[in-house]
Write an enzyme that holds these catalytic residues in place. Sequence first.
Site, PDB file in Angstrom:
ATOM      1  N   GLU A  37      35.543  37.673  50.647  1.00 32.05           N
ATOM      2  CA  GLU A  37      36.076  38.175  51.920  1.00 32.05           C
ATOM      3  C   GLU A  37      35.779  39.663  52.124  1.00 32.05           C
ATOM      4  O   GLU A  37      35.485  40.098  53.241  1.00 32.05           O
ATOM      5  CB  GLU A  37      37.593  37.940  51.992  1.00 32.05           C
ATOM      6  CG  GLU A  37      38.179  38.395  53.330  1.00 32.05           C
ATOM      7  CD  GLU A  37      39.672  38.117  53.448  1.00 32.05           C
ATOM      8  OE1 GLU A  37      40.337  38.839  54.210  1.00 32.05           O
ATOM      9  OE2 GLU A  37      40.163  37.180  52.784  1.00 32.05           O
ATOM     10  N   ARG A  38      35.836  40.450  51.044  1.00 25.07           N
ATOM     11  CA  ARG A  38      35.570  41.883  51.186  1.00 25.07           C
ATOM     12  C   ARG A  38      34.136  42.139  51.651  1.00 25.07           C
ATOM     13  O   ARG A  38      33.894  43.015  52.486  1.00 25.07           O
ATOM     14  CB  ARG A  38      35.840  42.617  49.869  1.00 25.07           C
ATOM     15  CG  ARG A  38      37.311  42.719  49.515  1.00 25.07           C
ATOM     16  CD  ARG A  38      37.540  43.420  48.183  1.00 25.07           C
ATOM     17  NE  ARG A  38      37.215  44.827  48.253  1.00 25.07           N
ATOM     18  CZ  ARG A  38      36.135  45.387  47.714  1.00 25.07           C
ATOM     19  NH1 ARG A  38      35.237  44.655  47.072  1.00 25.07           N
ATOM     20  NH2 ARG A  38      35.926  46.685  47.826  1.00 25.07           N
TER      21      ARG A  38
END
Length: 298
Positions: free
Chosen positions: A83-84
């Site tokens: 996700e980052r």
Amino acid sequence: MTKKGLGKGLKALIPPVPLADDENKDIQWIDVTYIQPNENQPRRNIDKEKLAELAVSIKEHGVVQPIIVRKLAENRYEIVAGERRWRACHLAEINRIPAIIKDYTSQQVSEIALIENIQREDLNPIEEAWAFKTLIEEYSLTQEELARKVGKSRPYIANSLRLLNLPGEIKSLLSEGRLTTGHARALLSIEDEEQQKSMAYRIIDEKLSVRQVEEIVAQTPLESQVPGENGTPTSTKQKSKNTKIDPVINQIEDRLQTHFGTKVQLKYQKGKGKIEINYYSDEELDRLVEIILDEHSA
């Protein structure tokens, strides 16, 4: 500090894949707008400064490792891991991101997200506890089953879940890193919520160690405690400084606490005495009874 293995770890679930889209057919380039985050992602807070640094790196060097997604519908994907990197691409105004599409169930997605964050030590203690609770409740897992899946001991899971019984104010202090998990576990031994809060701020103000807090809680009623030199507790009702605790008894208590995942007190008097096992909810009582009966029947 090395990280101990989490079961077989993420490598068993998501083998590392070199990024070379011309050579690896598993990698697809997906429009970042087609991708959505996992709503059960255990990490609630993302460091904006570190995300900005990652965005700069991606803008300069590209995404070195593809993210993992699962397909929800046509042109709709959910993030399993990474996700980052996806958020950093948004920040860097990069339109497409390399991804590997996997056919995972919702449970597998939640488990992988949790394991990924635990391995990176990205979660604060409360985020981790909520993730454990969510997996147990949504997928009817026992603490033992969850422990095996994430590579932790059952007492570790039990102690983590107990943190959710703390008042919201104390949970916030723990999430912010102003209290340690050890401090929080000691606070659980105090039944009155206001006294828990009072002690929490005393820990912060006086920089009390976990051991000091445990001594305060075990030896004196909170109302009669006043700070002494160097944060050492003193009280009109406190035990004599000359009172010595048998190190063997301490060792036995520590072993029992690790085994049961809760506070245990051994009161020993020349070959007789009693063992007190603390519990903080009906569910925890059921868990302790199950442990004792299972061992008795083994």
